[in-house]
Design a protein around this motif. Structure first.
Motif: not given
Length: 292
Positions: A1-19, A24-28, A62-67
């Motif tokens: 079975m093919e598995h994927r992870v679904v999540f939110d993320f927040a990136v903070e930078f040492t010089n200020g700002g963020g992403v 977000f979905r990734l194959d595992m 989730i179980q979903e075909k890898h992309k």
């Protein structure tokens, strides 16, 4: 079975700002993945610099075909452990004492030394240097040879490796090394004898390299020779021509390796780094291969 992870993320930078990213979905490869592995993947895949903190939020599977190619937690480089575990009472070589591994300071006794809730363990190890998976330097064989402290770090780490398949062979001769690209390489000889590790069978009639092959390896200018057997030499007699030839040419030897079946024929880096001891020619190592 093919598995994927679904999540939110927040990136903070040492010089200020963020992403930030949402849904977000990734194959595992497997069924789960840690927040730290996801954070490392995001930083590497997005080529982010000056990252201070990565927060993973709302993660589910989730179980979903890898992309695409599934996430590799090792960040595209796979480490293969080629070392046996050393434990209290292990016999590596008949006639040599087993290691004694115990507490010098136990967690229970440490409670009296530190504030409440703070505990430490300090281990004590008593052993001969020829224990477990170990590396031999010239000093092991020659009184005036280089010891562990005198051999350069470059001789122990990140060596281009090649694997020689000698499974089912007792005396490994020169023909196994001819027509191979071995100059300046770590030559790793696979015999699969490690399957007998920690049994009486491991010590009897083990595979070994003969003198002619050792001289050929020396003349080819290899950097290191490793084997997953009881000894790189034939131990049925009292002479050790392979140790004599290789260590005399400052070619290092690693013995008692394991898991060599996981190695490709070439295209990997080999490392077996010991502590920097003065006056010692042999010591256990955590031998491993790095695959690209």
């Amino acid at each position: 079975m093919e598995h994927r992870v679904v999540f939110d993320f927040a990136v903070e930078f040492t010089n200020g700002g963020g992403v930030q990213g949402q849904d977000f979905r990734l194959d595992m490869e497997g069924e789960t993945i840690s927040d730290q592995e996801l954070a490392d993947y995001i930083v590497a895949d997005l080529r982010l610099l000056m990252v201070e903190k990565v927060t993973i939020l709302n993660k589910f599977y989730i179980q979903e075909k890898h992309k695409r190619e599934p996430v590799d937690p090792d960040n595209a480089k796979k480490l293969i452990d080629l070392s046996h575990t050393i434990f209290d009472g292990l016999i590596t070589y008949k006639g040599l004492p087993a290691p004694v591994i115990c507490d010098f300071l136990s967690r229970e006794n440490s409670k009296a030394k530190y504030e409440e809730g703070t505990e430490f363990q300090i281990g004590k190890i008593e052993m001969v240097s020829n224990t477990g998976t170990y590396i031999d330097c010239p000093f092991h064989r020659y009184a005036h040879g280089k010891d562990l402290s005198e051999v350069s770090l470059a001789a122990f780490a990140n060596l281009d490796g090649v694997t020689i398949n000698a499974v089912g062979v007792m005396e490994i001769g020169v023909d196994y090394f001819k027509n191979k690209e071995i100059r300046n390489k770590a030559v790793i000889v696979r015999t699969d004898w490690s399957r007998h590790w920690n049994t009486d069978a491991y010590f009897e009639n083990h595979p070994f390299i003969n003198r002619e092959a050792a001289e050929y390896l020396r003349d080819c200018g290899v950097k290191l020779v490793g084997i997953d057997s009881h000894n790189i030499d034939d131990t049925r007699g009292n002479n050790r021509p392979v140790h004599t030839v290789l260590l005399g040419a400052e070619i290092l030897i690693v013995e008692h390796m394991c898991n060599l079946g996981a190695l490709p024929e070439a295209g990997f880096l080999f490392s077996a780094v010991p502590p920097k001891f003065k006056g010692v020619g042999t010591f256990p190592v955590r031998a491993f291969a790095t695959l690209a």
